[in-house]
Design a protein around this motif. Structure first.
Motif, mmCIF file in Angstrom:
data_model
loop_
_atom_site.group_PDB
_atom_site.id
_atom_site.type_symbol
_atom_site.label_atom_id
_atom_site.label_comp_id
_atom_site.label_asym_id
_atom_site.label_seq_id
_atom_site.Cartn_x
_atom_site.Cartn_y
_atom_site.Cartn_z
ATOM 1 N N VAL A 29 0.673 -1.307 0.003
ATOM 2 C CA VAL A 29 -0.006 -0.088 0.098
ATOM 3 C C VAL A 29 0.684 1.428 0.197
ATOM 4 O O VAL A 29 1.789 1.251 0.630
ATOM 5 C CB VAL A 29 -0.979 -0.015 1.051
ATOM 6 N N THR A 30 0.642 1.949 -0.886
ATOM 7 C CA THR A 30 1.130 3.335 -0.957
ATOM 8 C C THR A 30 0.610 4.732 -0.654
ATOM 9 O O THR A 30 -0.528 4.742 -1.466
ATOM 10 C CB THR A 30 1.962 3.368 -2.538
ATOM 11 N N TYR A 31 0.988 5.535 0.110
ATOM 12 C CA TYR A 31 0.284 6.723 0.373
ATOM 13 C C TYR A 31 1.352 7.860 -0.062
ATOM 14 O O TYR A 31 2.550 7.859 -0.021
ATOM 15 C CB TYR A 31 0.136 6.932 1.968
ATOM 16 N N ALA A 32 1.059 8.799 -0.878
ATOM 17 C CA ALA A 32 1.666 9.876 -1.217
ATOM 18 C C ALA A 32 1.164 11.119 -1.273
ATOM 19 O O ALA A 32 -0.065 11.220 -1.388
ATOM 20 C CB ALA A 32 1.973 9.625 -3.014
ATOM 21 N N ARG A 33 1.817 12.364 -1.001
ATOM 22 C CA ARG A 33 1.224 13.497 -0.514
ATOM 23 C C ARG A 33 2.297 14.649 -0.846
ATOM 24 O O ARG A 33 3.501 14.347 -0.598
ATOM 25 C CB ARG A 33 0.649 13.725 0.894
ATOM 26 N N ARG A 34 1.926 15.793 -1.553
ATOM 27 C CA ARG A 34 3.061 16.783 -1.836
ATOM 28 C C ARG A 34 3.432 17.265 -0.314
ATOM 29 O O ARG A 34 2.891 17.097 0.603
ATOM 30 C CB ARG A 34 2.275 17.890 -2.326
ATOM 31 N N GLY A 35 4.909 17.313 -0.187
ATOM 32 C CA GLY A 35 5.575 17.859 1.084
ATOM 33 C C GLY A 35 6.392 18.980 0.659
ATOM 34 O O GLY A 35 6.161 19.588 -0.169
ATOM 35 N N PRO A 36 7.456 19.000 1.504
ATOM 36 C CA PRO A 36 8.583 20.145 1.324
ATOM 37 C C PRO A 36 9.056 20.062 -0.127
ATOM 38 O O PRO A 36 9.413 19.026 -0.601
ATOM 39 C CB PRO A 36 9.586 19.663 2.367
ATOM 40 N N ARG A 37 9.293 21.303 -0.841
ATOM 41 C CA ARG A 37 9.725 21.375 -2.005
ATOM 42 C C ARG A 37 11.327 20.827 -2.234
ATOM 43 O O ARG A 37 11.930 21.114 -1.248
ATOM 44 C CB ARG A 37 9.634 22.760 -2.604
ATOM 45 N N GLY A 38 11.369 20.152 -3.295
ATOM 46 C CA GLY A 38 12.555 19.800 -3.541
ATOM 47 C C GLY A 38 13.291 18.374 -2.606
ATOM 48 O O GLY A 38 14.353 17.980 -2.851
ATOM 49 N N ARG A 39 12.503 18.005 -1.734
ATOM 50 C CA ARG A 39 12.704 16.809 -0.929
ATOM 51 C C ARG A 39 11.936 15.437 -0.916
ATOM 52 O O ARG A 39 10.552 15.942 -1.243
ATOM 53 C CB ARG A 39 12.964 17.020 0.488
ATOM 54 N N ARG A 40 12.372 14.366 -1.041
ATOM 55 C CA ARG A 40 11.531 13.432 -0.756
ATOM 56 C C ARG A 40 11.584 12.769 0.454
ATOM 57 O O ARG A 40 12.560 12.850 1.052
ATOM 58 C CB ARG A 40 12.045 12.125 -1.881
ATOM 59 N N ARG A 41 10.588 12.627 1.221
ATOM 60 C CA ARG A 41 10.699 11.995 2.607
ATOM 61 C C ARG A 41 9.801 10.634 2.326
ATOM 62 O O ARG A 41 8.804 10.436 1.973
ATOM 63 C CB ARG A 41 10.036 12.664 3.574
ATOM 64 N N VAL A 42 10.376 9.595 2.846
ATOM 65 C CA VAL A 42 9.945 8.296 3.049
ATOM 66 C C VAL A 42 9.800 7.430 4.141
ATOM 67 O O VAL A 42 10.454 7.763 5.146
ATOM 68 C CB VAL A 42 10.835 7.251 2.152
ATOM 69 N N GLY A 43 8.512 6.902 4.627
ATOM 70 C CA GLY A 43 8.293 6.133 5.729
ATOM 71 C C GLY A 43 7.899 4.758 5.265
ATOM 72 O O GLY A 43 7.334 4.506 4.340
ATOM 73 N N ILE A 44 8.565 3.695 5.975
ATOM 74 C CA ILE A 44 8.094 2.480 5.736
ATOM 75 C C ILE A 44 7.364 1.585 6.975
ATOM 76 O O ILE A 44 8.273 1.982 7.982
ATOM 77 C CB ILE A 44 9.182 1.725 5.187
ATOM 78 N N THR A 45 6.464 0.886 7.035
ATOM 79 C CA THR A 45 5.832 0.469 8.027
ATOM 80 C C THR A 45 5.289 -0.932 7.817
ATOM 81 O O THR A 45 4.747 -1.340 6.418
ATOM 82 C CB THR A 45 4.558 1.119 8.524
ATOM 83 N N ALA A 46 5.322 -1.855 8.780
ATOM 84 C CA ALA A 46 4.914 -3.179 8.583
ATOM 85 C C ALA A 46 4.273 -3.646 9.953
ATOM 86 O O ALA A 46 4.737 -3.392 11.189
ATOM 87 C CB ALA A 46 6.048 -4.126 8.552
ATOM 88 N N THR A 47 2.824 -3.978 10.031
ATOM 89 C CA THR A 47 2.090 -3.952 11.209
ATOM 90 C C THR A 47 2.379 -5.449 11.601
ATOM 91 O O THR A 47 2.861 -6.377 11.071
ATOM 92 C CB THR A 47 0.764 -3.823 11.172
ATOM 93 N N LYS A 48 1.644 -5.830 12.594
ATOM 94 C CA LYS A 48 1.926 -7.542 13.211
ATOM 95 C C LYS A 48 1.062 -8.196 12.553
ATOM 96 O O LYS A 48 1.110 -9.335 12.597
ATOM 97 C CB LYS A 48 1.460 -7.126 14.752
ATOM 98 N N LYS A 49 0.134 -7.734 11.530
ATOM 99 C CA LYS A 49 -0.718 -8.492 10.818
ATOM 100 C C LYS A 49 0.066 -9.080 9.702
ATOM 101 O O LYS A 49 -0.162 -10.042 9.076
ATOM 102 C CB LYS A 49 -1.605 -7.853 9.860
ATOM 103 N N VAL A 50 1.196 -8.566 9.462
ATOM 104 C CA VAL A 50 2.217 -9.061 8.305
ATOM 105 C C VAL A 50 3.233 -10.427 9.138
ATOM 106 O O VAL A 50 3.185 -11.483 8.344
ATOM 107 C CB VAL A 50 3.415 -8.190 8.094
ATOM 108 N N GLY A 51 3.139 -10.456 10.606
ATOM 109 C CA GLY A 51 3.768 -11.668 10.766
ATOM 110 C C GLY A 51 4.504 -11.376 12.148
ATOM 111 O O GLY A 51 4.493 -10.152 12.795
ATOM 112 N N GLY A 52 5.488 -12.115 12.537
ATOM 113 C CA GLY A 52 6.287 -11.819 13.736
ATOM 114 C C GLY A 52 7.565 -11.011 13.340
ATOM 115 O O GLY A 52 7.656 -10.304 12.131
ATOM 116 N N ALA A 53 8.263 -10.543 14.071
ATOM 117 C CA ALA A 53 9.529 -9.725 13.773
ATOM 118 C C ALA A 53 10.446 -9.884 12.591
ATOM 119 O O ALA A 53 10.584 -9.078 12.067
ATOM 120 C CB ALA A 53 10.552 -9.347 14.840
#
Length: 121
Positions: A29-53
């Motif tokens: 699942v990808t969420y994208a939104r305009r942010g600060p000009r000239g920069r890319r900011r990235v976050g990565i998440t994985a919930t416990k529904k995915v599995g163990g650690a």
């Protein structure tokens, strides 16, 4: 993530979840939104529904590796959040990369193209 900053603040995640463009696939699942000009900011998440650690860490590694390859395609001035899904851990990095690339193209397409596509429906 050479040219991208990492999203760390919860308020940034919440803002993008609420107001960003969402692209959903069985692998990612990808969420994208305009942010600060000239920069890319990235976050990565994985919930416990995915599995163990171990499974969550594998999913995040796959997403990071795919991001490194498609980062040049992603326009600057956007914030991105990638959320791992249950099938992500069993996928190959190339599959995740293909899905991510397609989602980035759709999420960051000019709004005129989105409106004309919606009118055709």
């Amino acid at each position: 993530m050479k040219n991208a900053q990492t999203l760390n603040d919860n308020r940034d995640f919440v803002r993008i979840y609420r107001r960003g463009q969402c692209q959903v696939a069985p692998l990612l699942v990808t969420y994208a939104r305009r942010g600060p000009r000239g920069r890319r900011r990235v976050g990565i998440t994985a919930t416990k529904k995915v599995g163990g650690a171990v499974q969550r860490n594998r999913a995040k590694r796959l997403i990071r590796a795919a991001w490194r390859e498609v980062e040049r395609e992603a326009p600057s001035g956007w914030d991105y959040i990638f959320v791992a899904r249950g099938r992500t851990t069993g996928a190959k990095m190339q599959q995740v990369r293909e899905v991510m690339s397609a989602q980035l193209r759709r999420a960051t397409a000019p709004s005129d193209a989105k409106k004309s596509h919606e009118q055709k429906r």
